[in-house]
Design an enzyme around this catalytic site. Structure first.
Site, PDB file in Angstrom:
ATOM      1  N   LYS A  53     -70.848 -22.485 107.132  1.00 52.51           N
ATOM      2  CA  LYS A  53     -71.439 -21.661 108.196  1.00 52.51           C
ATOM      3  C   LYS A  53     -72.587 -20.812 107.644  1.00 52.51           C
ATOM      4  O   LYS A  53     -73.671 -20.727 108.233  1.00 52.51           O
ATOM      5  CB  LYS A  53     -70.349 -20.772 108.810  1.00 52.51           C
ATOM      6  CG  LYS A  53     -70.845 -19.666 109.698  1.00 52.51           C
ATOM      7  CD  LYS A  53     -71.411 -20.198 110.982  1.00 52.51           C
ATOM      8  CE  LYS A  53     -72.191 -19.129 111.724  1.00 52.51           C
ATOM      9  NZ  LYS A  53     -72.749 -19.608 112.962  1.00 52.51           N
ATOM     10  N   CYS A  92     -76.977 -12.985 113.384  1.00 52.66           N
ATOM     11  CA  CYS A  92     -76.510 -14.087 112.526  1.00 52.66           C
ATOM     12  C   CYS A  92     -77.442 -14.310 111.347  1.00 52.66           C
ATOM     13  O   CYS A  92     -77.090 -14.038 110.202  1.00 52.66           O
ATOM     14  CB  CYS A  92     -76.424 -15.364 113.343  1.00 52.66           C
ATOM     15  SG  CYS A  92     -75.442 -15.142 114.824  1.00 52.66           S
TER      16      CYS A  92
HETATM   17  N1  SAJ Z   1     -87.103 -17.411 114.256  1.00 50.49           N
HETATM   18  C1  SAJ Z   1     -88.359 -17.471 113.668  1.00 50.49           C
HETATM   19  N2  SAJ Z   1     -88.937 -18.694 113.509  1.00 50.49           N
HETATM   20  C2  SAJ Z   1     -88.313 -19.839 113.906  1.00 50.49           C
HETATM   21  C3  SAJ Z   1     -87.031 -19.767 114.490  1.00 50.49           C
HETATM   22  C4  SAJ Z   1     -86.445 -18.535 114.649  1.00 50.49           C
HETATM   23  O1  SAJ Z   1     -88.947 -16.449 113.287  1.00 50.49           O
HETATM   24  O2  SAJ Z   1     -88.918 -20.896 113.757  1.00 50.49           O
HETATM   25  C5  SAJ Z   1     -86.458 -16.102 114.433  1.00 50.49           C
HETATM   26  C6  SAJ Z   1     -86.116 -15.802 115.899  1.00 50.49           C
HETATM   27  O3  SAJ Z   1     -87.219 -15.270 116.578  1.00 50.49           O
HETATM   28  C7  SAJ Z   1     -84.988 -14.807 115.727  1.00 50.49           C
HETATM   29  C8  SAJ Z   1     -84.276 -15.301 114.475  1.00 50.49           C
HETATM   30  O4  SAJ Z   1     -85.196 -16.136 113.798  1.00 50.49           O
HETATM   31  O5  SAJ Z   1     -85.482 -13.507 115.479  1.00 50.49           O
HETATM   32  C9  SAJ Z   1     -82.992 -16.071 114.737  1.00 50.49           C
HETATM   33  O6  SAJ Z   1     -83.155 -16.933 115.865  1.00 50.49           O
HETATM   34  P1  SAJ Z   1     -82.593 -18.428 115.897  1.00 50.49           P
HETATM   35  O7  SAJ Z   1     -82.912 -19.002 117.209  1.00 50.49           O
HETATM   36  O8  SAJ Z   1     -83.069 -19.156 114.710  1.00 50.49           O
HETATM   37  O9  SAJ Z   1     -81.047 -18.258 115.664  1.00 50.49           O
HETATM   38  P2  SAJ Z   1     -79.866 -17.392 116.366  1.00 50.49           P
HETATM   39  O10 SAJ Z   1     -79.623 -16.200 115.487  1.00 50.49           O
HETATM   40  O11 SAJ Z   1     -80.093 -17.150 117.789  1.00 50.49           O
HETATM   41  O12 SAJ Z   1     -78.651 -18.445 116.189  1.00 50.49           O
HETATM   42  C10 SAJ Z   1     -78.351 -18.940 114.882  1.00 50.49           C
HETATM   43  C11 SAJ Z   1     -78.221 -20.471 114.968  1.00 50.49           C
HETATM   44  N3  SAJ Z   1     -78.164 -21.022 113.634  1.00 50.49           N
HETATM   45  C12 SAJ Z   1     -78.910 -22.092 113.263  1.00 50.49           C
HETATM   46  O13 SAJ Z   1     -79.711 -22.615 113.987  1.00 50.49           O
HETATM   47  C13 SAJ Z   1     -78.700 -22.606 111.870  1.00 50.49           C
HETATM   48  C14 SAJ Z   1     -76.963 -20.822 115.758  1.00 50.49           C
HETATM   49  O14 SAJ Z   1     -76.749 -22.219 115.741  1.00 50.49           O
HETATM   50  C15 SAJ Z   1     -75.751 -20.105 115.156  1.00 50.49           C
HETATM   51  O15 SAJ Z   1     -74.558 -20.398 115.865  1.00 50.49           O
HETATM   52  C16 SAJ Z   1     -76.010 -18.616 115.252  1.00 50.49           C
HETATM   53  O16 SAJ Z   1     -77.161 -18.330 114.451  1.00 50.49           O
HETATM   54  C17 SAJ Z   1     -74.790 -17.882 114.752  1.00 50.49           C
HETATM   55  O17 SAJ Z   1     -74.021 -17.355 115.575  1.00 50.49           O
HETATM   56  O18 SAJ Z   1     -74.561 -17.868 113.536  1.00 50.49           O
END
Ligand code: SAJ
Length: 432
Positions: free
Chosen positions: A210, A264
């Site tokens: 995870k 997360c």
């Molecule tokens: N972000 C970027 N650039 C990107 C993608 C995201 O700057 O290309 C930023 C987003 O704006 C945000 C942060 O990263 O601030 C996190 O957003 P996210 O969409 O990447 O992830 P979360 O936190 O909403 O959800 C993540 C997911 N993990 C993965 O994709 C590996 C989700 O599948 C998990 O279940 C979740 O964390 C969790 O609960 O752990």
């Protein structure tokens, strides 16, 4: 396994409870926050997530979901409480630590309800070893033999906020048992609604899996953010460069932005670093690169408005990412706070955040835009993508836009007389 008691009715616990309840289980949803219990018992939902309200209401109306403030006897107990980190008092060099107090309290609260044959599942994201070293000893106080009479597994969720209901069903899952029998029981349970593959392993490996997934994403985003800063030095457009690089069959660089937020990805890498601080320089550096992004965005804003006396800045977006209502660990909020601390006149607006979460917040777009010298798009919400400079242009005073997320249709804005700068794209255009 007919009755399930789920502790913690947050972003994961509530959808999971409703999913089990609508798949024939009797579910006792437990939350220590009386307000959450009351809200749900009144048929309302305290979390904004597409489709969730309908699912929760269906579960409640069926009578299969009941909501309580205390756990009750059940066949299965699922712990889905938060595991925040302890904030490190601004010391950048310090490794942040997980706060396991909610997990411990939840395990303690069910120890008295246990009966032979029960399965206890931890879903909360936790440092490696938490199930075996923290949860099992607490459950052992019940006097039952753990692994023979009480089965224990770590089964992390992997759902993406904004797509939780779909991903709960379709994602592959990992079930980490403290022994094989525990992992198999967990698989049998989740098979009720999970259509993805279910992979079995031990509890500590599942905890690490995870954390590795979210750390992979954090490190990739840190790389994108570093590329953005290099592109600013070189005077090239990082968005174009990443798009072209991603045409390579084995390259998938994520997007730069104002930083990494949410509960997360901005947190979980620290749980690995905490377990092995001396051998995780890359993970720790990636966290710091991403944590430095709000400060960098503030520098870009200051540069853009440097020629303007007492500039008014409209900040668009407060949530941690696009199209959600969640402001936890939000880099956009940090940008707004830093701008205010720097003495700038800021008006922040987010169409998804109705409560007042920050003093400089206004509750309609026009109030944010009125007399603004510069617009800063901090979150790529659907509403901002579609804005296209088609708002009442006479509201704004200046024509500067900083698009931190690369969501605006630049040509249309430029046609309307705006000068658009981007994060990671050459020099920032200031007042001509
Ligand atoms: N972000 C970027 N650039 C990107 C993608 C995201 O700057 O290309 C930023 C987003 O704006 C945000 C942060 O990263 O601030 C996190 O957003 P996210 O969409 O990447 O992830 P979360 O936190 O909403 O959800 C993540 C997911 N993990 C993965 O994709 C590996 C989700 O599948 C998990 O279940 C979740 O964390 C969790 O609960 O752990």
């Amino acid at each position: 396994m007919k009755t399930i008691c789920i502790l913690g009715l947050g972003y994961i616990g509530l959808p999971t409870a409703s999913m089990f309840a609508t798949h024939g289980f009797h579910v006792i949803g437990v939350d220590i926050r009386q307000q959450v219990v009351d809200t749900l018992n009144n048929g309302d939902v305290h979390i904004q997530e597409p489709g969730l309200k309908t699912l929760v209401q269906a579960a409640l109306h069926s009578g299969n979901l009941i909501v309580r403030a205390q756990p009750e006897h059940a066949d299965v107990f699922i712990i889905a409480v938060p595991t925040p980190f302890v904030h490190a008092n601004g010391n950048q060099d310090e490794v942040k630590h997980a706060d396991l107090s909610y997990v411990q309290a939840a395990a303690e609260s069910i120890a008295a309800c246990l009966a032979p044959g029960n399965l206890v599942v931890l879903e909360s994201t936790s440092p490696p070893g938490t199930t075996a070293d923290t949860v099992v000893p607490i459950l052992a106080r019940s006097g039952f033999e753990i692994g023979k009479e009480i089965f224990v597994a770590y089964c992390p969720e992997r759902v993406l906020p904004g797509q939780i209901l779909r991903e709960l069903v379709s994602n592959d899952r990992v079930m980490g048992g403290i022994n094989r029998a525990s992992a198999e029981m967990a698989r049998e349970l989740y098979r009720a609604f999970v259509e993805g593959e279910i992979l079995l392993t031990d509890a500590t490996t599942a905890e690490m899996v995870k954390l590795m997934e979210n750390t992979f994403r954090d490190v990739n985003i840190a790389l994108a953010n570093e590329f953005a800063r290099v592109a600013e030095h070189l005077g090239i457009n990082v968005w174009e460069a990443i798009e072209i690089a991603n045409h390579h069959p084995r390259v998938k660089i994520l997007k730069p932005g104002p930083g990494v937020g949410g509960h997360c990805i901005a947190v979980d890498p620290w749980f690995i670093a905490e377990a092995a601080p001396d051998v995780t320089p890359l993970i720790q550096t990636a966290r710091r690169v991403n944590d430095a992004m709000p400060g960098h965005v503030v520098e870009l804003v200051k540069q853009a408005v440097s020629g303007i006396e007492q500039p008014v800045i409209a900040c668009l977006g407060l949530t941690y990412k696009a199209d959600v209502d969640d402001t936890r660990e939000s880099p956009a909020m940090e940008v707004v706070e830093l701008l205010c601390t720097a003495g700038l006149n800021v008006r922040a607006f987010d169409p998804n955040v109705t409560a007042t979460v920050i003093p400089s917040q206004v509750h309609c777009l026009d109030d944010a835009l009125r007399d603004a010298d510069a617009l800063v798009v901090l979150v790529g919400h659907r509403e901002f993508k579609e804005m296209d400079s088609a708002f009442d242009i006479s509201l704004v005073r200046g024509r500067l836009v900083l698009d931190v997320c690369n969501v605006l249709k630049v040509e249309e804005w430029e046609r309307a007389g705006f000068s658009v700068s981007k994060l990671g794209s050459g020099g920032v255009t200031g007042k001509k």
